[in-house]
Design a protein around this motif. Structure first.
Motif, PDB file in Angstrom:
ATOM      1  N   ARG A 102       0.844  -1.197   0.000  1.00  0.00           N
ATOM      2  CA  ARG A 102       0.000   0.000   0.000  1.00  0.00           C
ATOM      3  C   ARG A 102       0.883   1.253   0.000  1.00  0.00           C
ATOM      4  N   GLY A 103       1.997   1.170   0.727  1.00  0.00           N
ATOM      5  CA  GLY A 103       2.946   2.290   0.739  1.00  0.00           C
ATOM      6  C   GLY A 103       3.561   2.509  -0.633  1.00  0.00           C
ATOM      7  N   TYR A 104       3.975   1.412  -1.272  1.00  0.00           N
ATOM      8  CA  TYR A 104       4.553   1.514  -2.620  1.00  0.00           C
ATOM      9  C   TYR A 104       3.530   2.098  -3.596  1.00  0.00           C
ATOM     10  N   ARG A 105       2.293   1.607  -3.466  1.00  0.00           N
ATOM     11  CA  ARG A 105       1.246   2.074  -4.380  1.00  0.00           C
ATOM     12  C   ARG A 105       0.981   3.563  -4.163  1.00  0.00           C
ATOM     13  N   GLY A 106       0.998   3.977  -2.901  1.00  0.00           N
ATOM     14  CA  GLY A 106       0.786   5.393  -2.591  1.00  0.00           C
ATOM     15  C   GLY A 106       1.896   6.275  -3.141  1.00  0.00           C
ATOM     16  N   GLY A 107       3.068   5.667  -3.361  1.00  0.00           N
ATOM     17  CA  GLY A 107       4.212   6.434  -3.859  1.00  0.00           C
ATOM     18  C   GLY A 107       4.318   6.487  -5.370  1.00  0.00           C
ATOM     19  N   ILE A 108       3.385   5.835  -6.083  1.00  0.00           N
ATOM     20  CA  ILE A 108       3.420   5.880  -7.551  1.00  0.00           C
ATOM     21  C   ILE A 108       3.200   7.319  -8.005  1.00  0.00           C
ATOM     22  N   LEU A 109       3.982   7.752  -8.968  1.00  0.00           N
ATOM     23  CA  LEU A 109       3.883   9.131  -9.443  1.00  0.00           C
ATOM     24  C   LEU A 109       2.491   9.405 -10.006  1.00  0.00           C
ATOM     25  N   THR A 110       1.994  10.598  -9.716  1.00  0.00           N
ATOM     26  CA  THR A 110       0.655  10.983 -10.165  1.00  0.00           C
ATOM     27  C   THR A 110       0.729  11.699 -11.512  1.00  0.00           C
ATOM     28  N   SER A 111      -0.431  11.930 -12.109  1.00  0.00           N
ATOM     29  CA  SER A 111      -0.459  12.682 -13.378  1.00  0.00           C
ATOM     30  C   SER A 111       0.089  14.087 -13.164  1.00  0.00           C
ATOM     31  N   GLY A 112      -0.136  14.626 -11.946  1.00  0.00           N
ATOM     32  CA  GLY A 112       0.424  15.945 -11.623  1.00  0.00           C
ATOM     33  C   GLY A 112       1.948  15.920 -11.601  1.00  0.00           C
ATOM     34  N   ASP A 113       2.508  14.836 -11.037  1.00  0.00           N
ATOM     35  CA  ASP A 113       3.971  14.684 -11.026  1.00  0.00           C
ATOM     36  C   ASP A 113       4.517  14.647 -12.450  1.00  0.00           C
ATOM     37  N   TYR A 114       3.854  13.870 -13.304  1.00  0.00           N
ATOM     38  CA  TYR A 114       4.326  13.749 -14.689  1.00  0.00           C
ATOM     39  C   TYR A 114       4.204  15.079 -15.432  1.00  0.00           C
ATOM     40  N   ALA A 115       3.136  15.829 -15.136  1.00  0.00           N
ATOM     41  CA  ALA A 115       2.979  17.149 -15.764  1.00  0.00           C
ATOM     42  C   ALA A 115       4.133  18.062 -15.360  1.00  0.00           C
ATOM     43  N   ASN A 116       4.516  17.984 -14.088  1.00  0.00           N
ATOM     44  CA  ASN A 116       5.652  18.787 -13.617  1.00  0.00           C
ATOM     45  C   ASN A 116       6.957  18.335 -14.259  1.00  0.00           C
ATOM     46  N   LEU A 117       7.131  17.012 -14.387  1.00  0.00           N
ATOM     47  CA  LEU A 117       8.362  16.493 -15.000  1.00  0.00           C
ATOM     48  C   LEU A 117       8.473  16.939 -16.454  1.00  0.00           C
ATOM     49  N   CYS A 118       7.328  17.059 -17.118  1.00  0.00           N
ATOM     50  CA  CYS A 118       7.332  17.510 -18.522  1.00  0.00           C
ATOM     51  C   CYS A 118       7.832  18.949 -18.650  1.00  0.00           C
ATOM     52  N   GLN A 119       7.711  19.711 -17.580  1.00  0.00           N
ATOM     53  CA  GLN A 119       8.169  21.108 -17.609  1.00  0.00           C
ATOM     54  C   GLN A 119       9.671  21.232 -17.353  1.00  0.00           C
ATOM     55  N   CYS A 120      10.290  20.146 -16.883  1.00  0.00           N
ATOM     56  CA  CYS A 120      11.726  20.188 -16.562  1.00  0.00           C
ATOM     57  C   CYS A 120      12.557  20.280 -17.839  1.00  0.00           C
ATOM     58  N   GLU A 121      13.613  21.090 -17.786  1.00  0.00           N
ATOM     59  CA  GLU A 121      14.466  21.273 -18.962  1.00  0.00           C
ATOM     60  C   GLU A 121      15.697  20.374 -18.930  1.00  0.00           C
ATOM     61  N   THR A 122      16.077  19.902 -17.740  1.00  0.00           N
ATOM     62  CA  THR A 122      17.233  19.011 -17.617  1.00  0.00           C
ATOM     63  C   THR A 122      16.888  17.879 -16.668  1.00  0.00           C
ATOM     64  N   ILE A 123      17.712  16.827 -16.685  1.00  0.00           N
ATOM     65  CA  ILE A 123      17.489  15.713 -15.750  1.00  0.00           C
ATOM     66  C   ILE A 123      17.777  16.159 -14.321  1.00  0.00           C
ATOM     67  N   ASP A 124      18.651  17.150 -14.162  1.00  0.00           N
ATOM     68  CA  ASP A 124      18.888  17.685 -12.811  1.00  0.00           C
ATOM     69  C   ASP A 124      17.620  18.337 -12.254  1.00  0.00           C
ATOM     70  N   ASP A 125      16.849  19.005 -13.146  1.00  0.00           N
ATOM     71  CA  ASP A 125      15.556  19.564 -12.711  1.00  0.00           C
ATOM     72  C   ASP A 125      14.610  18.428 -12.310  1.00  0.00           C
ATOM     73  N   MET A 126      14.640  17.342 -13.085  1.00  0.00           N
ATOM     74  CA  MET A 126      13.805  16.187 -12.767  1.00  0.00           C
ATOM     75  C   MET A 126      14.207  15.591 -11.420  1.00  0.00           C
ATOM     76  N   LYS A 127      15.519  15.531 -11.204  1.00  0.00           N
ATOM     77  CA  LYS A 127      16.048  14.997  -9.939  1.00  0.00           C
ATOM     78  C   LYS A 127      15.490  15.801  -8.764  1.00  0.00           C
ATOM     79  N   MET A 128      15.474  17.131  -8.926  1.00  0.00           N
ATOM     80  CA  MET A 128      14.994  17.991  -7.843  1.00  0.00           C
ATOM     81  C   MET A 128      13.513  17.733  -7.580  1.00  0.00           C
ATOM     82  N   HIS A 129      12.728  17.586  -8.649  1.00  0.00           N
ATOM     83  CA  HIS A 129      11.300  17.333  -8.449  1.00  0.00           C
ATOM     84  C   HIS A 129      11.082  15.948  -7.835  1.00  0.00           C
TER      85      HIS A 129
END
Length: 212
Positions: free
Chosen positions: A13-40
């Motif tokens: 249940r903990g692992y499932r709760g930690g699955i990235l959400t559509s909001g997370d993916y939307a934010n990752l799409c805005q990242c310009e570098t993998i370092d930005d992704m790392k921060m998110h």
């Protein structure tokens, strides 16, 4: 029974709760570098899984570290599991084993370095004798020397003769093995029954149709 599965259910249940959400993916799409992704990602359940990686981080490293996290969590569940979950976890690894074996056979046939091939293998599909695959000079010898002692041995014996192994196209061998594997996994899930049988019916039949 809760005494057998309660702890693992809590973990899952903990692992499932930690699955990235559509909001997370939307934010990752805005990242310009993998370092930005790392921060998110550091603000999610991925935490500091890239903290020891120097910048700039490559896509290969990102994929490796994500896979590493998955494998660690899966293996932790697997070693804690009792039946029938323990066998279910074993079945999940068989598909990766098939892919690894085909990768090794193909690579050896093209004179690729064994160590380089092993590094490309998926960690969930590793088994003790995989490193010795390169010693075999033909697919049938490979079966006699190595594969007969793996969980995949019966699939080779039941659906492929040794003559087939030498003559057959490698992708046909892969798909013949997958067919036997998916049918076996399906029968196991139906035997377990309940929600496992229902959910896995949909997943495995979809996978079988996709491969067909």
């Amino acid at each position: 029974a809760n005494i057998d599965d309660g702890y693992l259910e809590g973990l899952l249940r903990g692992y499932r709760g930690g699955i990235l959400t559509s909001g997370d993916y939307a934010n990752l799409c805005q990242c310009e570098t993998i370092d930005d992704m790392k921060m998110h990602l550091s603000s999610t359940d991925y935490g500091n899984f890239l903290q020891n990686e120097p910048s700039p981080i490559s896509t290969t490293t990102l994929a490796e570290k994500c896979t590493e996290k998955l494998v660690e969590e899966f293996n932790f569940l697997k070693v804690q599991a009792v039946e029938p979950l323990a066998t279910f976890c074993d079945y999940i690894t068989y598909g990766y084993m098939i892919d690894n074996i085909i990768l090794m056979i193909t690579g050896v046939n093209h004179d690729r370095d064994t160590q380089e091939l092993l590094e490309k293998c998926h960690p969930l599909g590793m088994f003790d004798s995989i490193g010795t695959l390169s010693v075999a000079t033909s697919p049938s010898e490979l079966y006699r020397m190595v594969l007969v002692d793996t969980p995949l041995g019966p699939y080779f014996g039941d659906c492929l003769s040794l003559d087939d192994l030498d003559e057959m196209n490698i992708e046909i061998i892969r798909n013949t093995l997958y067919k036997a594997y998916l049918e076996d996994f399906y029968q196991f899930c139906q035997k377990v029954g309940g929600s496992t049988a229902e959910v896995m019916h949909d997943i495995l039949t979809l996978e079988a149709d996709r491969r067909a």
